[in-house]
Scaffold this motif. Structure first.
Motif, PDB file in Angstrom:
ATOM      1  N   VAL A  50       5.293  -1.746  14.009  1.00  0.00           N
ATOM      2  CA  VAL A  50       5.420  -2.668  12.702  1.00  0.00           C
ATOM      3  C   VAL A  50       6.673  -2.634  11.979  1.00  0.00           C
ATOM      4  O   VAL A  50       7.362  -1.991  12.571  1.00  0.00           O
ATOM      5  N   LYS A  51       6.876  -3.585  11.099  1.00  0.00           N
ATOM      6  CA  LYS A  51       8.132  -3.840  10.464  1.00  0.00           C
ATOM      7  C   LYS A  51       8.554  -2.265   9.310  1.00  0.00           C
ATOM      8  O   LYS A  51       9.547  -1.793   9.446  1.00  0.00           O
ATOM      9  N   HIS A  52       7.413  -2.006   8.706  1.00  0.00           N
ATOM     10  CA  HIS A  52       7.698  -1.012   7.827  1.00  0.00           C
ATOM     11  C   HIS A  52       6.635   0.225   8.038  1.00  0.00           C
ATOM     12  O   HIS A  52       5.463   0.030   7.948  1.00  0.00           O
ATOM     13  N   ALA A  53       7.285   1.312   7.736  1.00  0.00           N
ATOM     14  CA  ALA A  53       6.150   2.500   7.522  1.00  0.00           C
ATOM     15  C   ALA A  53       6.839   3.327   6.169  1.00  0.00           C
ATOM     16  O   ALA A  53       8.101   3.397   6.028  1.00  0.00           O
ATOM     17  N   ILE A  54       6.037   3.774   5.504  1.00  0.00           N
ATOM     18  CA  ILE A  54       6.448   4.133   4.046  1.00  0.00           C
ATOM     19  C   ILE A  54       5.571   5.494   3.942  1.00  0.00           C
ATOM     20  O   ILE A  54       4.504   5.695   3.869  1.00  0.00           O
ATOM     21  N   GLY A  55       6.548   6.593   3.922  1.00  0.00           N
ATOM     22  CA  GLY A  55       5.651   8.125   3.671  1.00  0.00           C
ATOM     23  C   GLY A  55       5.403   8.193   2.563  1.00  0.00           C
ATOM     24  O   GLY A  55       5.799   7.654   1.550  1.00  0.00           O
ATOM     25  N   VAL A  56       4.170   8.759   2.435  1.00  0.00           N
ATOM     26  CA  VAL A  56       3.426   9.096   0.987  1.00  0.00           C
ATOM     27  C   VAL A  56       2.893  10.691   1.062  1.00  0.00           C
ATOM     28  O   VAL A  56       3.142  11.146   2.273  1.00  0.00           O
ATOM     29  N   ALA A  57       2.333  10.776  -0.033  1.00  0.00           N
ATOM     30  CA  ALA A  57       1.916  12.364  -0.094  1.00  0.00           C
ATOM     31  C   ALA A  57       0.806  12.702   0.630  1.00  0.00           C
ATOM     32  O   ALA A  57       0.708  13.807   0.959  1.00  0.00           O
ATOM     33  N   ASN A  58      -0.243  11.707   0.755  1.00  0.00           N
ATOM     34  CA  ASN A  58      -1.283  12.015   1.573  1.00  0.00           C
ATOM     35  C   ASN A  58      -1.996  10.774   2.218  1.00  0.00           C
ATOM     36  O   ASN A  58      -1.688   9.633   1.482  1.00  0.00           O
ATOM     37  N   GLY A  59      -3.101  10.780   2.941  1.00  0.00           N
ATOM     38  CA  GLY A  59      -3.843   9.732   3.416  1.00  0.00           C
ATOM     39  C   GLY A  59      -4.529   9.176   2.137  1.00  0.00           C
ATOM     40  O   GLY A  59      -4.417   7.696   1.856  1.00  0.00           O
ATOM     41  N   LEU A  60      -5.357   9.639   1.298  1.00  0.00           N
ATOM     42  CA  LEU A  60      -5.859   9.085   0.134  1.00  0.00           C
ATOM     43  C   LEU A  60      -4.851   8.003  -0.625  1.00  0.00           C
ATOM     44  O   LEU A  60      -5.144   6.945  -1.055  1.00  0.00           O
ATOM     45  N   ASP A  61      -3.710   8.666  -0.979  1.00  0.00           N
ATOM     46  CA  ASP A  61      -2.618   8.019  -1.683  1.00  0.00           C
ATOM     47  C   ASP A  61      -2.128   6.801  -1.065  1.00  0.00           C
ATOM     48  O   ASP A  61      -1.919   5.710  -1.585  1.00  0.00           O
ATOM     49  N   ASP A 232       6.721  -7.613   3.682  1.00  0.00           N
ATOM     50  CA  ASP A 232       8.256  -6.988   3.179  1.00  0.00           C
ATOM     51  C   ASP A 232       7.907  -6.570   1.719  1.00  0.00           C
ATOM     52  O   ASP A 232       8.259  -5.899   1.321  1.00  0.00           O
ATOM     53  N   LEU A 233       7.349  -7.718   1.028  1.00  0.00           N
ATOM     54  CA  LEU A 233       6.970  -7.327  -0.402  1.00  0.00           C
ATOM     55  C   LEU A 233       6.072  -6.278  -0.614  1.00  0.00           C
ATOM     56  O   LEU A 233       6.330  -5.488  -1.545  1.00  0.00           O
ATOM     57  N   LEU A 234       5.012  -6.096   0.161  1.00  0.00           N
ATOM     58  CA  LEU A 234       3.999  -5.108   0.120  1.00  0.00           C
ATOM     59  C   LEU A 234       4.721  -3.647   0.227  1.00  0.00           C
ATOM     60  O   LEU A 234       4.448  -2.812  -0.514  1.00  0.00           O
ATOM     61  N   ALA A 235       5.548  -3.668   1.330  1.00  0.00           N
ATOM     62  CA  ALA A 235       6.327  -2.574   1.616  1.00  0.00           C
ATOM     63  C   ALA A 235       6.943  -2.085   0.448  1.00  0.00           C
ATOM     64  O   ALA A 235       7.069  -1.015  -0.183  1.00  0.00           O
ATOM     65  N   ASP A 236       7.993  -2.861  -0.164  1.00  0.00           N
ATOM     66  CA  ASP A 236       8.703  -2.555  -1.307  1.00  0.00           C
ATOM     67  C   ASP A 236       7.993  -2.090  -2.593  1.00  0.00           C
ATOM     68  O   ASP A 236       8.424  -1.045  -3.283  1.00  0.00           O
ATOM     69  N   THR A 237       6.862  -2.950  -2.868  1.00  0.00           N
ATOM     70  CA  THR A 237       5.982  -2.449  -3.881  1.00  0.00           C
ATOM     71  C   THR A 237       5.144  -1.026  -3.591  1.00  0.00           C
ATOM     72  O   THR A 237       5.238  -0.147  -4.755  1.00  0.00           O
ATOM     73  N   VAL A 238       4.874  -0.754  -2.370  1.00  0.00           N
ATOM     74  CA  VAL A 238       4.200   0.403  -2.304  1.00  0.00           C
ATOM     75  C   VAL A 238       5.258   1.701  -2.164  1.00  0.00           C
ATOM     76  O   VAL A 238       5.132   2.584  -3.073  1.00  0.00           O
ATOM     77  N   ARG A 239       6.648   1.084  -1.829  1.00  0.00           N
ATOM     78  CA  ARG A 239       7.506   2.355  -1.923  1.00  0.00           C
ATOM     79  C   ARG A 239       7.918   2.506  -3.441  1.00  0.00           C
ATOM     80  O   ARG A 239       7.956   3.720  -3.801  1.00  0.00           O
ATOM     81  N   ALA A 240       8.073   1.435  -3.924  1.00  0.00           N
ATOM     82  CA  ALA A 240       8.257   1.805  -5.828  1.00  0.00           C
ATOM     83  C   ALA A 240       7.405   2.546  -6.342  1.00  0.00           C
ATOM     84  O   ALA A 240       7.274   3.367  -7.005  1.00  0.00           O
TER      85      ALA A 240
END
Ligand SMILES: *Cc1c(COP(=O)(O)O)cnc(C)c1O
Length: 402
Positions: A50-61, A232-240
């Motif tokens: 995929v184009k984007h992977a965004i690391g977050v704190a856990n699976g629920l998040d 792209d937009l979803l990735a940016d928004t999730v990251r923010a």
């Protein structure tokens, strides 16, 4: 005793590399939003395709942030409906209700335990905005019919990929002795890595949530998760949203959360991601052995007889066997019998989400297949580090249950 899952033994395999990775982070003086995370995001997006992977704190998040982002983007609104399997871990549903969206529960297929795609269309209303599929126990949940439905009703498909990292869309029937086709790519260290060529779970829908909880197939040494998407937009928004709603420090565009994947966990995951295909293959071999050797009328295996005779389970990459789940109408007696004979098992899961006190508003609903599954399932020991002896012993004990 044969443990259900020996995490110590799993991580011991990579002890040297893990200690080096942790040491590197300690010495770097940089613990959040740094190079390790950047590398992991690159490696994960490459691995999944995929184009984007965004690391977050856990699976629920990861799942919560996907819906939160769609709301910020105006794709969904409070009160909209999301179709979700009734037979899942409660986190799938929490991610929906936490965003004040309404989960619409749909029964699973009794053969796969996954969402019964043929039941979705009758549950769609003008407020339906998305379908969440859960690749439960490590088995892919996908079909052309699902894609067509999403297109026809303009629905987003969100994958809960917490249990199925590395699973692939089924290929033309796997032939005995034939390896999966692969592609080669350089990872963040410049080392060439080889990945299976077909589409992976996490790359099938509009967005996917991953969990790297220690007991998952790709486990961190603490909590961790990720979102993948080609949008792209979803990735940016999730990251923010995962960083206080901010794209630029101290400038806040949204009312966000603090949900980040730290450098220590990212460094650890960079080590372990390299071995996920090998580990998943080892799980497949154990699952195949279980399926071929467990012979007890009281037990229902997770693969029907037809599939068992026509497929080589070792070559079926649509399942990564996060859990090996059997069914038995005398589950409690079976679990005790296994325990008495030195085999530790767990139940995934004992109470269906719609019967939980947390979801009082769903308590009166009836999902007979889901309820039957919850009353009969038992998860056998399954991991990439079980010895042949241990697997053989589990089979022997189960076959002697009467
Ligand atoms: C583990 C899991 C989650 C949640 O992941 P965490 O990292 O524990 O928050 C969500 N969905 C499913 C199906 C899971 O198995």
């Amino acid at each position: 005793m044969i443990k259900f899952l020996d995490l110590q033994k799993i991580n011991e395999q990579y002890q040297q590399e893990l200690k080096e990775a942790v040491g590197r982070v300690i010495d770097s003086g940089w613990y959040l939003l740094g190079k390790e995370l950047q590398n992991f995001e690159q490696n994960l997006s490459q691995y999944i395709g995929v184009k984007h992977a965004i690391g977050v704190a856990n699976g629920l998040d990861a799942l919560r942030l996907i819906f939160k982002a769609y709301i910020e983007m105006g794709v969904m609104q409070v009160g909209d409906e999301v179709i979700v399997p009734a037979n899942t871990y409660i986190a799938s549903i929490l991610a929906i209700s936490d965003n004040r969206l309404n989960p619409v529960l749909v029964e699973p297929n009794i053969e796969t335990y996954n969402l019964d795609i043929s039941l979705i269309e009758r549950c769609i209303t003008p407020r339906t905005k998305a379908i969440m599929v859960v690749h439960l126990y490590g088995q892919i949940c996908w079909s052309d019919e699902l894609e067509l439905l999403a297109k026809k009703y303009n629905l987003k498909i969100i994958e809960d990929n917490a249990q199925a990292i590395g699973a692939n869309l089924p290929q033309p029937p796997a032939k005995a002795g034939q390896a999966f086709p692969r592609r080669e790519e350089k990872n963040s260290e410049g080392v060439t890595q080889s990945h299976t060529l077909t589409k992976k779970t996490g790359a099938l829908g509009d967005a996917a949530g991953f969990s790297f909880y220690p007991g998952k197939n790709l486990g961190a040494l603490g909590d961790a998760g990720a979102v993948t998407t080609n949008d792209d937009l979803l990735a940016d928004t999730v990251r923010a949203l995962g960083n206080y709603g901010s794209k630029q420090k101290y400038v806040n565009e949204y009312k966000g959360l603090n949900s980040r994947l730290d450098e220590l966990q990212a460094a650890i995951l960079n080590v372990k991601l390299k071995y996920i295909d090998v580990e998943n293959q080892r799980r497949r071999e154990s699952a195949a052995y279980y399926c071929e050797h467990i012979k007890n009328e009281k037990i229902t295996l997770p693969v029907d007889n037809h599939r068992l005779t026509t497929y080589d389970l070792r070559l079926d990459s649509s399942h990564v066997w996060h859990l090996f789940v059997i069914r038995c109408d005398e589950r409690e007696r079976l679990q005790q019998f296994l325990m008495d004979n030195g085999v530790q098992t767990l139940i995934h899961y004992p109470i269906p989400p719609h019967k939980q006190t947390a979801y009082k508003e769903l308590n009166d609903l009836s999902f007979p297949i889901t309820e039957k599954i919850h009353s009969e399932v038992l998860s056998l020991p399954m991991s990439p580090v079980m010895s042949d002896k241990e697997i053989e012993r589990v089979v022997e004990v189960i076959n002697s249950f009467n």
